[in-house]
Design a protein around this motif. Sequence first.
Motif, PDB file in Angstrom:
ATOM      1  N   THR A  88      13.746  41.056 122.237  1.00  0.00           N
ATOM      2  CA  THR A  88      13.649  42.176 121.305  1.00  0.00           C
ATOM      3  C   THR A  88      12.241  42.410 120.759  1.00  0.00           C
ATOM      4  OG1 THR A  88      14.394  40.643 119.608  1.00  0.00           O
ATOM      5  CG2 THR A  88      16.066  42.096 120.558  1.00  0.00           C
ATOM      6  N   THR A  89      11.334  41.494 121.048  1.00  0.00           N
ATOM      7  CA  THR A  89       9.934  41.689 120.631  1.00  0.00           C
ATOM      8  C   THR A  89       9.032  41.282 121.783  1.00  0.00           C
ATOM      9  OG1 THR A  89      10.471  41.086 118.345  1.00  0.00           O
ATOM     10  CG2 THR A  89       8.145  41.069 118.944  1.00  0.00           C
ATOM     11  N   ILE A  90       8.065  42.128 122.097  1.00  0.00           N
ATOM     12  CA  ILE A  90       7.039  41.710 123.058  1.00  0.00           C
ATOM     13  C   ILE A  90       5.696  41.630 122.343  1.00  0.00           C
ATOM     14  CG2 ILE A  90       8.213  42.644 125.097  1.00  0.00           C
ATOM     15  CD1 ILE A  90       6.038  44.935 125.029  1.00  0.00           C
ATOM     16  N   MET A  91       4.903  40.654 122.799  1.00  0.00           N
ATOM     17  CA  MET A  91       3.526  40.566 122.342  1.00  0.00           C
ATOM     18  C   MET A  91       2.669  40.929 123.545  1.00  0.00           C
ATOM     19  SD  MET A  91       3.674  37.098 120.019  1.00  0.00           S
ATOM     20  CE  MET A  91       2.245  37.617 119.059  1.00  0.00           C
ATOM     21  N   ASP A  92       2.031  42.092 123.458  1.00  0.00           N
ATOM     22  CA  ASP A  92       1.233  42.590 124.573  1.00  0.00           C
ATOM     23  C   ASP A  92      -0.254  42.398 124.232  1.00  0.00           C
ATOM     24  OD1 ASP A  92       2.431  44.524 127.006  1.00  0.00           O
ATOM     25  OD2 ASP A  92       0.279  44.754 126.679  1.00  0.00           O
ATOM     26  N   PHE A  93      -1.120  42.888 125.094  1.00  0.00           N
ATOM     27  CA  PHE A  93      -2.563  42.613 124.941  1.00  0.00           C
ATOM     28  C   PHE A  93      -3.386  43.886 124.967  1.00  0.00           C
ATOM     29  CE2 PHE A  93      -0.626  38.842 126.568  1.00  0.00           C
ATOM     30  CZ  PHE A  93      -1.308  37.803 125.963  1.00  0.00           C
ATOM     31  N   VAL A  94      -4.211  44.038 123.963  1.00  0.00           N
ATOM     32  CA  VAL A  94      -5.255  45.063 124.013  1.00  0.00           C
ATOM     33  C   VAL A  94      -6.443  44.421 124.724  1.00  0.00           C
ATOM     34  CG1 VAL A  94      -6.884  46.409 122.634  1.00  0.00           C
ATOM     35  CG2 VAL A  94      -4.493  46.124 121.850  1.00  0.00           C
ATOM     36  N   ILE A  95      -6.879  45.029 125.834  1.00  0.00           N
ATOM     37  CA  ILE A  95      -7.976  44.422 126.601  1.00  0.00           C
ATOM     38  C   ILE A  95      -9.132  45.414 126.738  1.00  0.00           C
ATOM     39  CG2 ILE A  95      -8.614  43.218 128.731  1.00  0.00           C
ATOM     40  CD1 ILE A  95      -5.712  42.469 129.110  1.00  0.00           C
ATOM     41  N   PRO A  96     -10.089  45.354 125.826  1.00  0.00           N
ATOM     42  CA  PRO A  96     -11.244  46.259 125.924  1.00  0.00           C
ATOM     43  C   PRO A  96     -12.096  45.888 127.128  1.00  0.00           C
ATOM     44  CG  PRO A  96     -11.174  45.117 123.789  1.00  0.00           C
ATOM     45  CD  PRO A  96     -10.205  44.435 124.689  1.00  0.00           C
ATOM     46  N   GLN A  97     -12.664  46.869 127.780  1.00  0.00           N
ATOM     47  CA  GLN A  97     -13.662  46.598 128.820  1.00  0.00           C
ATOM     48  C   GLN A  97     -14.918  46.066 128.134  1.00  0.00           C
ATOM     49  OE1 GLN A  97     -13.268  46.735 132.205  1.00  0.00           O
ATOM     50  NE2 GLN A  97     -11.151  46.955 131.504  1.00  0.00           N
ATOM     51  N   PRO A  98     -15.720  45.286 128.850  1.00  0.00           N
ATOM     52  CA  PRO A  98     -16.996  44.851 128.259  1.00  0.00           C
ATOM     53  C   PRO A  98     -17.775  46.063 127.747  1.00  0.00           C
ATOM     54  CG  PRO A  98     -16.605  43.683 130.306  1.00  0.00           C
ATOM     55  CD  PRO A  98     -15.515  44.694 130.187  1.00  0.00           C
ATOM     56  N   ARG A  99     -18.310  45.977 126.565  1.00  0.00           N
ATOM     57  CA  ARG A  99     -19.055  47.015 125.824  1.00  0.00           C
ATOM     58  C   ARG A  99     -18.144  48.067 125.190  1.00  0.00           C
ATOM     59  NH1 ARG A  99     -22.843  43.712 125.405  1.00  0.00           N
ATOM     60  NH2 ARG A  99     -23.771  45.275 124.044  1.00  0.00           N
ATOM     61  N   GLU A 100     -16.842  48.043 125.486  1.00  0.00           N
ATOM     62  CA  GLU A 100     -15.952  49.018 124.837  1.00  0.00           C
ATOM     63  C   GLU A 100     -15.644  48.546 123.421  1.00  0.00           C
ATOM     64  OE1 GLU A 100     -12.103  49.487 126.707  1.00  0.00           O
ATOM     65  OE2 GLU A 100     -11.500  51.102 125.327  1.00  0.00           O
ATOM     66  N   SER A 101     -15.607  49.485 122.485  1.00  0.00           N
ATOM     67  CA  SER A 101     -15.304  49.138 121.096  1.00  0.00           C
ATOM     68  C   SER A 101     -13.879  48.602 120.968  1.00  0.00           C
ATOM     69  CB  SER A 101     -15.488  50.385 120.216  1.00  0.00           C
ATOM     70  OG  SER A 101     -14.388  50.571 119.356  1.00  0.00           O
ATOM     71  N   LEU A 102     -13.729  47.536 120.200  1.00  0.00           N
ATOM     72  CA  LEU A 102     -12.402  46.949 119.988  1.00  0.00           C
ATOM     73  C   LEU A 102     -11.460  47.949 119.333  1.00  0.00           C
ATOM     74  CD1 LEU A 102     -13.870  44.286 120.646  1.00  0.00           C
ATOM     75  CD2 LEU A 102     -12.655  43.216 118.750  1.00  0.00           C
ATOM     76  N   MET A 103     -11.995  48.702 118.369  1.00  0.00           N
ATOM     77  CA  MET A 103     -11.136  49.625 117.631  1.00  0.00           C
ATOM     78  C   MET A 103     -10.656  50.768 118.534  1.00  0.00           C
ATOM     79  SD  MET A 103     -11.151  47.868 114.971  1.00  0.00           S
ATOM     80  CE  MET A 103      -9.868  48.854 114.217  1.00  0.00           C
ATOM     81  N   ASP A 104     -11.562  51.241 119.431  1.00  0.00           N
ATOM     82  CA  ASP A 104     -11.150  52.297 120.368  1.00  0.00           C
ATOM     83  C   ASP A 104     -10.041  51.793 121.288  1.00  0.00           C
ATOM     84  OD1 ASP A 104     -13.041  53.901 119.280  1.00  0.00           O
ATOM     85  OD2 ASP A 104     -14.428  53.859 120.990  1.00  0.00           O
ATOM     86  N   ALA A 105     -10.242  50.585 121.822  1.00  0.00           N
ATOM     87  CA  ALA A 105      -9.225  50.038 122.726  1.00  0.00           C
ATOM     88  C   ALA A 105      -7.916  49.829 121.973  1.00  0.00           C
ATOM     89  CB  ALA A 105      -9.712  48.711 123.317  1.00  0.00           C
ATOM     90  N   PHE A 106      -8.022  49.339 120.750  1.00  0.00           N
ATOM     91  CA  PHE A 106      -6.813  49.089 119.965  1.00  0.00           C
ATOM     92  C   PHE A 106      -6.024  50.384 119.762  1.00  0.00           C
ATOM     93  CE2 PHE A 106      -4.566  48.499 115.869  1.00  0.00           C
ATOM     94  CZ  PHE A 106      -3.824  47.376 116.178  1.00  0.00           C
TER      95      PHE A 106
END
Length: 471
Positions: A88-106
């Motif tokens: 009932t719950t998944i923990m998935d992954f935000v994976i920014p490309q190198p140099r990509e902003s974490l917040m944008d990827a999130f």
Amino acid sequence: MPVLITGGTVVNADRQFRADVLCEGGKVAAVGLDLDVTAGCEVIDASGQYVMPGGVDPHTHMQLPFMGTVSADDFYSGTAAALSGGTTTIMDFVIPQPRESLMDAFSTWRGWAEQSCADYTFHVAITWWDESVHRDMGTLVNTMGVNSFKHFMAYKNAIMADDEVLVNSFRRSLELGAVPTVHAENGELVFQLQQELLKQGMTGPRAHPLSRPPAVETEAVQRAITIANVINTPLYVVHVSCRESVDAIAHARARGQQVYGEVLAGHLVVDESVYQSDDFEFAAAHVMSPPFRKKSHRNALWNGLENGNLQTTATDHCTFCAEQKAMGKTDFTKIPNGCGGVEDRMAVLWDEGVNTGRLTASEFVQVTSANAARIFNMYPRKGSVSVGADADIVIWDPEGTRTISAASQRAKGSFNVFEGRTVKGIPSHTLSGGAVVYARGDLRVRKGTGKYVERPAFKPTHQAFSRIADE
Ligand SMILES: [Zn+2]
């Protein structure tokens, strides 16, 4: 509509007991014997069955852009498959490309995940380093409910975190009260072994396990444990696949280090012989990293789960269809890495773990939901059938059977690593946020009903390197 589950045996991580369970307003409202049936209440008879916390899969990749393609299950099909299997719950992954902003990827991943029909939350990968990454980690922890960061020690020239990234990110995690996690394989060794094998003309999937032998994993596990020890941060090792890694984790824990290990359902039951097949499609379908191992490693993984040195089970659900896998037809290093399993993990664990006597029903709950919920700070909201918890519940029929097959699975892709396995012990019903979303083969999901789960940080500390200073 309130739902009353009657006559079942509630199983939590600590004990099991006879009780009815009332779900109302998305939460567990009451747990007790002979609860009254209120007007307008849907009643589910769970006699002869177990009433358990819905599964938490701490490791999935829905809709992941990876190795030049995108994994086949999106957040809707992937979470629907999960619910049908009792997760009932998944923990998935935000994976920014190198140099990509974490917040944008999130925000990109948050957007994709809005169509989920089960609850979801995100680890965020740290794939590069500068001041903005340092800052954004703080923003994610303090305002977005992220409390875990992932580091790929493999995938050189793509998303690999080198020692500089690892050390900086572990230190920042410590300051913030977040848990660093690692995909532990020595990416440089993998890269060079791959080149060597290709040069020798070994271009097929048979070369895949040869390019990532256990020692490649163990070196990285050991290195991550050492860095975590020096910095004095906890550590969570994803998909531990071999005996030497389990030993390294056990040794660190015995020394008093806070190290956790996850094992995949696939690694517990599938072995390396699958790569020997002359059928490219079959062998390539099993290509994932770390690879499936020789049978002897499976016992070590089971022992680790039984004795508590490994705490969680996951799937690394990341499906690619045959056409996608065919991208590596003439070069095994180009086969997209990943296998499925999100809908089968619970049943495989019950069948191979509980039916064989390796795990008690409560231990099953520990390794399929409660421990992940504790380590990543969602407990007891997730991983517990108790008043005030989210009404994410699986009603488990220990006598029910199912033969796992790609032909009947809900996940996308025409392949299943558990193909042909008949499991005894399957969900009869799944409740997500108090709604019955699965009932004896009938899946009643709607896009977008899943919620993002915020996970508060643990107590932050600025005592980096204190372990060294104390010595
Ligand atoms: Zn993964």
